[in-house]
Design a protein around this motif. Structure first.
Motif, PDB file in Angstrom:
ATOM      1  N   GLN A 207       0.812  -1.209   0.000  1.00  0.00           N
ATOM      2  CA  GLN A 207       0.000   0.000   0.000  1.00  0.00           C
ATOM      3  C   GLN A 207       0.853   1.271   0.000  1.00  0.00           C
ATOM      4  O   GLN A 207       0.380   2.321  -0.408  1.00  0.00           O
ATOM      5  N   GLU A 242      -0.031  -2.030   4.751  1.00  0.00           N
ATOM      6  CA  GLU A 242       0.302  -0.628   5.011  1.00  0.00           C
ATOM      7  C   GLU A 242       1.767  -0.530   5.435  1.00  0.00           C
ATOM      8  O   GLU A 242       2.630  -0.225   4.616  1.00  0.00           O
ATOM      9  N   ALA A 522      -6.661   4.990   5.225  1.00  0.00           N
ATOM     10  CA  ALA A 522      -7.603   5.965   5.784  1.00  0.00           C
ATOM     11  C   ALA A 522      -8.624   6.452   4.761  1.00  0.00           C
ATOM     12  O   ALA A 522      -9.084   7.592   4.843  1.00  0.00           O
TER      13      ALA A 522
END
Ligand code: MOS
Length: 765
Positions: A207, A242, A522
């Protein structure tokens, strides 16, 4: 402004054909001459002193090119993204089973595995801290020198004493949730390639290429400019890619620099489940006061979050849990205390929803119980408390616009015929001895983009280039994880430039093409990368308009770019987008532009947990309808109605897919998914024993679009990736409670748990 022609219409995914044809190249598909394969040797104990590591036998093993330990790290032996508490390779202390002791590179994966087994390690086992209570108990062994309390967060607002005094009803309950595994289709994979002049390229399923760039530079002791990270086609991430991919990336990079050869590291499924981060187990202690009309007067929450052995992103996830605990409701008197605790368990990290699903389960169960006690419908108690424009959130942030919470509730209630079905299903349950039906709802809010604490990362870039033939290259810093980001930015570029969508090509994400754009997390990519692309496209378009005006011999103000043409007002004379691109090239007008977006600075008081936690919020209400078979304890989700305030839908087709996917992943969390740990060891690291939903478990999903545009969003857009999952488990649990007349305080609602709970409650009444 004229009506958009590309945006807000369903667009086919730009990455779809390659993926369905099998032409997309994932890391495991990449092959380079001389490439080596890496195997990682991990600790045999969840907590131990490491006395010695002997790699001599492994080095002599067939096909081996290198075996590295902590001593071989040329830069900093640190991999933590927030806290410098995690070595890439352990030196004297292992704190979890995923801790790395040694790295092997060999000519084949088989040789690498063979050699890895020959690494000899001597340990002295230490006591294992297996939960947060144990970790915080007086005299507990310290996992880190700083102690086992990694961090403490809070929200302190209003006057709790006055809130309790005003309460007619006070509910107190503790909720617990376990680990959830991301179960992305593609496991973690990286390929590190040494380049000329000491540079290095990492291809990764990830990511956050910029996190990898930083981590690899730090471990190798190199500058950022010599490390390039390129995102390979990525087969799902959900938060699990992430920060975590920085770890395998640094491993492969070390070996590549040492051997001078490309090194590939692709995890087996059981390695991936045992080593990578998970959704955190959180215990939520909830005390909440209501007045006689069901309005919240006080909200006191204590959270204990099991971070595992290292921080990873635990403090950031906990920050979101902390701010989200009181839900999308007006609450003037609030106290949240969040304890982030080290244990020797595998480590918690980012997972779609980022701390919100756990606390939403608790809050929404409390609201349902309060509604029942006060004689209100679950919809009515929420209607009385939901935030409106002008209200302040639990952290005291006034919301000036884009608050679709109430409309989400009303639409979800109306489309699902919630009130009518409650009556019908209650009637059904009176007559049906074995099959009980339930309907439940849950609301949520989700701060879109990064928390104020992370705003130093909150900027995103783009590079847009219109070629002389009118085709367009777009590069962004946000990544495509399967969520549809590339299609959204292609639509935004086409819309703003006024060209056809088919002309736009989105490049693989590379740290070399755009500035550090922060993480792809997010639910921020549509907003951040989208705005960055609009910024670049606007610059280019104004240059093109100037040239078109010259060519058409007309004032610029009377020109318009639409659907592939530059039109003179009235449409009498026109130039195609390609003709203008060609004219710009011939006149040496530069049609390359860099775009940038960063939202305004947020004011945040860390000590009190008060202020502008996020730039803007997404809202949702979901209604779940379930059937529970009392003979087996099995819960089936029949239907979900999901109303989401997304600001503005850029690609309504992809948005619907995001919500459908989030619902299925959320019902896995609600009903079946739980990693079992014993003394820090995962007992079910495979998809035989860790069950995830299949297509047969997918309910009918009705997605209801609610659009309350945000003035700073691209065409008003916010995000939807995470809100799609957050309320699912809460809604399902409330529906099961309705069906059974019994409330549950623990997820998942497996058949065993449902049956045992029902037996217990019969035994005690
Ligand atoms: Mo996402 S769970 O914010 O990587």
């Amino acid at each position: 402004m004229s009506e958009p022609t590309v945006v807000s219409r369903p667009a086919a995914r730009v990455d779809a054909l390659d993926k369905v044809r099998g032409a997309a190249r994932y890391v495991d598909d990449l092959e380079l001459p001389g490439m080596l394969h890496c195997k990682v040797v991990t600790s045999a104990h969840p907590h131990a002193e490491v006395h010695s590591v002997d790699v001599s036998l492994a080095l002599a093993s067939a096909g081996v090119f290198a075996v590295l330990t902590a001593r071989d790290v040329p830069g900093e032996n640190q991999i933590g993204v927030v806290t410098a508490d995690q070595p890439l390779l352990v030196e004297r202390r292992a704190r979890m089973l995923a801790d790395r002791i040694a790295l092997v590179a060999a000519d084949t994966p088989e040789h690498a595995l063979e050699a890895a087994r020959k690494v000899k390690v001597e340990y002295r086992p230490l006591p294992v801290i297996a939960d947060t209570d144990q970790a915080l108990a007086a005299g507990a062994a310290r996992i880190h020198d700083s102690g086992n309390l990694l961090a403490k967060k809070q929200v302190v607002r209003g006057d709790l004493g006055a809130g309790w005094a005003a309460a007619k009803l006070v509910l107190e309950r503790t909720f617990t949730t376990g680990y959830q595994e991301h179960a992305y289709l593609e496991t973690n994979g990286v390929l590190a390639v040494p380049e000329q002049n000491g540079a290095l390229t990492v291809y990764a399923s990830a990511q956050c290429p910029f996190y990898i760039q930083k981590a690899v530079a730090r471990v190798l002791g190199k500058d950022l400019a010599s490390i390039r990270c390129v995102q390979a086609t990525t087969g799902g991430a959900f938060g699990g890619k992430e920060d975590y991919p920085s770890e395998p990336a640094a491993c492969a990079a070390l070996l590549a620099m040492k051997t001078g050869r490309p090194v590939k590291l692709v995890y087996q499924r059981s390695e991936d489940i045992r080593w990578s981060s998970k959704r955190h187990p959180i215990r939520t202690q909830h005390r909440i006061g209501f007045d006689g009309e069901g309005r919240i007067t006080a909200c006191e929450v204590k959270l204990h979050c099991d971070a595992g052995a290292y921080n990873g992103l635990s403090t950031v996830v906990s920050e979101r849990a902390n701010a989200s605990a009181p839900g999308p409701y007006r609450a003037e008197n609030v106290r949240v205390d969040t304890y982030v605790v080290y244990t020797n368990n595998l480590f918690g990290g980012a997972f779609r929803g980022f701390g919100a699903p756990q606390v939403t389960f608790a809050m929404e169960a409390q609201l349902d119980e309060a509604a029942e006690r006060l004689g209100l419908s679950p919809a009515e108690i929420r209607r009385r408390n939901l935030l409106r424009v002008g209200d302040a959130t639990a952290t005291g942030q006034r919301l000036p616009e884009s608050v679709g919470a109430l409309e989400c509730l009303e639409k979800a209630v109306e489309r699902s015929r919630f009130e009518e079905k409650r009556a019908l299903l209650a009637e059904h349950n009176r007559k049906s001895p074995h099959l009980k039906k339930g309907i439940g709802l849950a609301c949520c809010m989700y701060g879109c983009c990064l928390h104020a604490g992370g705003q130093f990362l909150e900027g995103s870039g783009s590079l847009v280039q219109v070629r002389p033939d009118g085709s367009v290259n777009v590069a962004i810093g946000g990544t495509e994880l399967g969520q549809g980001a590339f299609t959204v930015v292609a639509q935004l570029a086409a819309e703003e430039l006024g060209c056809e969508l088919s002309k736009v090509h989105v490049s693989p994400v590379s740290t070399e093409l755009v500035p550090d754009s922060g993480p792809t997390v997010a639910s921020r990519t549509t907003v951040m990368s989208g705005n960055a692309v609009l910024d670049a496209a606007r610059q280019i378009k104004s240059r093109m308009l100037e040239v078109a005006a010259q060519k058409l011999d007309a004032p610029q103000g009377r020109l318009e770019a639409r659907g592939g043409d530059f039109l003179l007002a009235g449409g009498l004379r026109r130039l195609s987008f390609c003709e203008v691109a060609k004219a710009c090239y011939e006149r040496k007008v530069n049609l390359t532009a860099e775009g940038w977006f960063a939202p305004p600075r947020k004011e945040w008081n860390e000590a009190l947990g008060l202020g502008e936690a996020y730039s803007v919020y997404c809202f949702a209400t979901q209604v779940a309808e379930v059937t529970v078979d009392l003979r087996s304890g099995r819960v089936t989700v029949d239907r979900v109605t999901a109303a989401h305030d997304v600001g503005k839908a850029i690609n309504p087709a992809a948005l619907k897919g995001q919500v459908e996917g989030g619902v299925v992943q959320g019902l896995g969390y609600a009903l079946m998914e739980e990693l079992q740990l014993s003394e820090g060891k995962c007992l079910n690291p495979n998809f035989t024993d860790y069950l995830i939903p299949s297509s047969a478990d997918a309910p009918e999903v009705e997605v209801v679009l609610v659009e309350h545009p945000w003035s700073l969003g691209p065409f008003g857009a916010k995000g939807v990736g995470e809100p799609a999952l957050i309320p699912v488990a809460a809604a399902v649990a409330n529906a099961v409670s309705f069906a059974l007349g019994h409330r549950f305080d623990r997820l998942p609602l497996t058949p065993e748990r449902v049956l045992l709970t029902l037996e217990d409650s019969r035994g005690t009444t």
